[in-house]
Design an enzyme around this catalytic site. Structure first.
Site, PDB file in Angstrom:
ATOM      1  N   HIS A 118       0.801  -1.223   0.000  1.00 39.60           N
ATOM      2  CA  HIS A 118       0.000   0.000   0.000  1.00 39.60           C
ATOM      3  C   HIS A 118       0.836   1.277   0.000  1.00 39.60           C
ATOM      4  O   HIS A 118       0.278   2.374  -0.054  1.00 39.60           O
ATOM      5  CB  HIS A 118      -0.943   0.007   1.209  1.00 39.60           C
ATOM      6  CG  HIS A 118      -2.054  -0.967   1.106  1.00 39.60           C
ATOM      7  ND1 HIS A 118      -1.948  -2.271   1.542  1.00 39.60           N
ATOM      8  CD2 HIS A 118      -3.312  -0.848   0.598  1.00 39.60           C
ATOM      9  CE1 HIS A 118      -3.095  -2.902   1.315  1.00 39.60           C
ATOM     10  NE2 HIS A 118      -3.935  -2.063   0.747  1.00 39.60           N
ATOM     11  N   HIS A 122      -2.765  -5.581  -6.128  1.00 39.67           N
ATOM     12  CA  HIS A 122      -3.003  -6.776  -5.327  1.00 39.67           C
ATOM     13  C   HIS A 122      -4.493  -7.106  -5.309  1.00 39.67           C
ATOM     14  O   HIS A 122      -5.340  -6.279  -5.609  1.00 39.67           O
ATOM     15  CB  HIS A 122      -2.468  -6.604  -3.901  1.00 39.67           C
ATOM     16  CG  HIS A 122      -3.049  -5.430  -3.180  1.00 39.67           C
ATOM     17  ND1 HIS A 122      -2.535  -4.159  -3.292  1.00 39.67           N
ATOM     18  CD2 HIS A 122      -4.109  -5.325  -2.329  1.00 39.67           C
ATOM     19  CE1 HIS A 122      -3.244  -3.328  -2.555  1.00 39.67           C
ATOM     20  NE2 HIS A 122      -4.211  -4.014  -1.962  1.00 39.67           N
ATOM     21  N   CYS A 146     -14.581  -4.850   3.622  1.00 45.99           N
ATOM     22  CA  CYS A 146     -13.604  -4.961   2.542  1.00 45.99           C
ATOM     23  C   CYS A 146     -12.291  -5.458   3.126  1.00 45.99           C
ATOM     24  O   CYS A 146     -12.064  -5.358   4.332  1.00 45.99           O
ATOM     25  CB  CYS A 146     -13.410  -3.638   1.812  1.00 45.99           C
ATOM     26  SG  CYS A 146     -13.044  -2.244   2.880  1.00 45.99           S
ATOM     27  N   HIS A 175      -8.585  -8.188   2.084  1.00 46.98           N
ATOM     28  CA  HIS A 175      -7.692  -8.877   1.157  1.00 46.98           C
ATOM     29  C   HIS A 175      -7.674 -10.375   1.448  1.00 46.98           C
ATOM     30  O   HIS A 175      -7.510 -10.757   2.609  1.00 46.98           O
ATOM     31  CB  HIS A 175      -6.259  -8.355   1.308  1.00 46.98           C
ATOM     32  CG  HIS A 175      -6.165  -6.870   1.264  1.00 46.98           C
ATOM     33  ND1 HIS A 175      -6.204  -6.087   2.401  1.00 46.98           N
ATOM     34  CD2 HIS A 175      -6.053  -6.016   0.220  1.00 46.98           C
ATOM     35  CE1 HIS A 175      -6.108  -4.815   2.057  1.00 46.98           C
ATOM     36  NE2 HIS A 175      -6.019  -4.743   0.743  1.00 46.98           N
ATOM     37  N   GLU A 186     -15.232  -9.065  11.304  1.00 49.19           N
ATOM     38  CA  GLU A 186     -15.450  -7.650  11.577  1.00 49.19           C
ATOM     39  C   GLU A 186     -16.819  -7.367  12.193  1.00 49.19           C
ATOM     40  O   GLU A 186     -16.937  -6.514  13.070  1.00 49.19           O
ATOM     41  CB  GLU A 186     -15.300  -6.827  10.288  1.00 49.19           C
ATOM     42  CG  GLU A 186     -13.886  -6.772   9.775  1.00 49.19           C
ATOM     43  CD  GLU A 186     -13.710  -5.824   8.602  1.00 49.19           C
ATOM     44  OE1 GLU A 186     -14.656  -5.076   8.277  1.00 49.19           O
ATOM     45  OE2 GLU A 186     -12.619  -5.825   8.011  1.00 49.19           O
ATOM     46  N   TYR A 231      -8.721  -0.522  -9.699  1.00 47.29           N
ATOM     47  CA  TYR A 231      -8.596   0.919  -9.476  1.00 47.29           C
ATOM     48  C   TYR A 231      -7.271   1.256  -8.805  1.00 47.29           C
ATOM     49  O   TYR A 231      -6.559   0.381  -8.303  1.00 47.29           O
ATOM     50  CB  TYR A 231      -9.766   1.454  -8.640  1.00 47.29           C
ATOM     51  CG  TYR A 231      -9.998   0.708  -7.348  1.00 47.29           C
ATOM     52  CD1 TYR A 231      -9.217   0.939  -6.220  1.00 47.29           C
ATOM     53  CD2 TYR A 231     -11.016  -0.229  -7.247  1.00 47.29           C
ATOM     54  CE1 TYR A 231      -9.435   0.255  -5.048  1.00 47.29           C
ATOM     55  CE2 TYR A 231     -11.253  -0.913  -6.073  1.00 47.29           C
ATOM     56  CZ  TYR A 231     -10.451  -0.667  -4.977  1.00 47.29           C
ATOM     57  OH  TYR A 231     -10.667  -1.357  -3.810  1.00 47.29           O
ATOM     58  N   GLU A 254      -4.260   2.585  -2.755  1.00 47.94           N
ATOM     59  CA  GLU A 254      -5.051   1.377  -3.029  1.00 47.94           C
ATOM     60  C   GLU A 254      -4.933   1.052  -4.512  1.00 47.94           C
ATOM     61  O   GLU A 254      -5.622   1.644  -5.338  1.00 47.94           O
ATOM     62  CB  GLU A 254      -6.523   1.591  -2.650  1.00 47.94           C
ATOM     63  CG  GLU A 254      -6.771   1.655  -1.168  1.00 47.94           C
ATOM     64  CD  GLU A 254      -6.607   0.321  -0.458  1.00 47.94           C
ATOM     65  OE1 GLU A 254      -6.236  -0.673  -1.102  1.00 47.94           O
ATOM     66  OE2 GLU A 254      -6.847   0.280   0.747  1.00 47.94           O
ATOM     67  N   GLU A 259      -5.759  -1.886  -6.508  1.00 48.20           N
ATOM     68  CA  GLU A 259      -6.435  -3.148  -6.235  1.00 48.20           C
ATOM     69  C   GLU A 259      -7.179  -3.716  -7.435  1.00 48.20           C
ATOM     70  O   GLU A 259      -7.741  -2.984  -8.248  1.00 48.20           O
ATOM     71  CB  GLU A 259      -7.418  -2.970  -5.065  1.00 48.20           C
ATOM     72  CG  GLU A 259      -6.676  -2.677  -3.776  1.00 48.20           C
ATOM     73  CD  GLU A 259      -7.566  -2.667  -2.547  1.00 48.20           C
ATOM     74  OE1 GLU A 259      -7.045  -3.010  -1.461  1.00 48.20           O
ATOM     75  OE2 GLU A 259      -8.746  -2.326  -2.657  1.00 48.20           O
ATOM     76  N   TRP A 283     -12.161   4.550  -2.034  1.00 45.46           N
ATOM     77  CA  TRP A 283     -12.578   3.544  -3.009  1.00 45.46           C
ATOM     78  C   TRP A 283     -14.090   3.308  -3.020  1.00 45.46           C
ATOM     79  O   TRP A 283     -14.598   2.611  -3.880  1.00 45.46           O
ATOM     80  CB  TRP A 283     -11.865   2.214  -2.718  1.00 45.46           C
ATOM     81  CG  TRP A 283     -12.176   1.655  -1.362  1.00 45.46           C
ATOM     82  CD1 TRP A 283     -13.220   0.837  -1.008  1.00 45.46           C
ATOM     83  CD2 TRP A 283     -11.449   1.873  -0.150  1.00 45.46           C
ATOM     84  NE1 TRP A 283     -13.188   0.544   0.331  1.00 45.46           N
ATOM     85  CE2 TRP A 283     -12.115   1.169   0.893  1.00 45.46           C
ATOM     86  CE3 TRP A 283     -10.294   2.599   0.156  1.00 45.46           C
ATOM     87  CZ2 TRP A 283     -11.654   1.173   2.198  1.00 45.46           C
ATOM     88  CZ3 TRP A 283      -9.842   2.604   1.466  1.00 45.46           C
ATOM     89  CH2 TRP A 283     -10.518   1.891   2.475  1.00 45.46           C
TER      90      TRP A 283
END
Length: 197
Positions: free
Chosen positions: A41, A48, A83, A85, A103, A119, A130, A132, A175
């Site tokens: 990042h 990624h 959101c 990874h 979460e 993006y 970001e 991604e 994002w």
């Protein structure tokens, strides 16, 4: 955090702070390697794999979360339901379901793929980027939320009109609108025309 086969090799329970690895991808989403989460990042960012989840209640309202103030990236801003990874080798669908539970303390009652979007969004506050290749998921939530306070500051269910008013006031993640717009066809299919998405 619940220990699953994916998290067992990607987290440290002995306090040593083992590095979390992300899956690096090419422009077509093919895996080309791994990188440590923070370094992926840092500007200019490394492309990624990521995922974004949009969950709705039975009235067609979107579940938003405000990111906890202690998060290193985009703390205190509002964003989509969840959101994150996937770990290297973890399927995006499995990662989306796992992180939603970690979460928010809830498992989606329905979760469906809604495409991908690529993006590049720099965060002016932190200087992080970001970059991604993001897998999108839409679904339903029908159980009471039990948010993890270290991840989530607040939650809110909003209609399309309420979201527009909130977004104008901000702050939202850099994002958010990109992933929301990319997921809109699947959101409209899930919620129906009367919900206004």
């Amino acid at each position: 955090m619940p220990i699953t086969p994916a998290t067992a090799t990607n987290s440290s329970s002995n306090g040593t702070g083992e590095a979390i690895l992300l899956e690096l991808v090419d422009e077509d989403g093919r895996t080309i390697g791994t990188a440590e989460k923070l370094s992926a990042h840092q500007a200019p960012g490394q492309l990624h794999r990521a995922f974004s989840v949009f969950l709705f209640d039975e009235q067609g309202r979107l579940l938003l979360q405000q990111r906890a103030l202690g998060k290193y990236h985009s703390p205190g801003v509002w964003s989509n339901t969840c959101c994150g990874h996937p770990y290297p080798g973890e399927a995006p669908f499995a990662a989306a379901a796992r992180r939603t539970y970690e979460e928010l303390g809830v498992s989606p009652s329905l979760l469906a793929e809604a495409g991908t979007v690529r993006y590049n969004h720099p965060d002016p506050e932190s200087g992080l980027v970001e970059q991604e290749f993001n897998h999108l998921f839409v679904g339903m939530v029908q159980s009471p939320l039990r948010p993890d306070a270290s991840e989530v500051g607040e939650t809110a269910f909003v209609t399309a009109d309420e979201l527009k008013a909130r977004h104008e006031k901000g702050p939202f993640s850099a994002w958010f609108m990109t992933v929301l717009d990319a997921a809109r066809p699947a959101i409209k299919e899930l919620t129906g025309p009367s919900a206004g998405w």
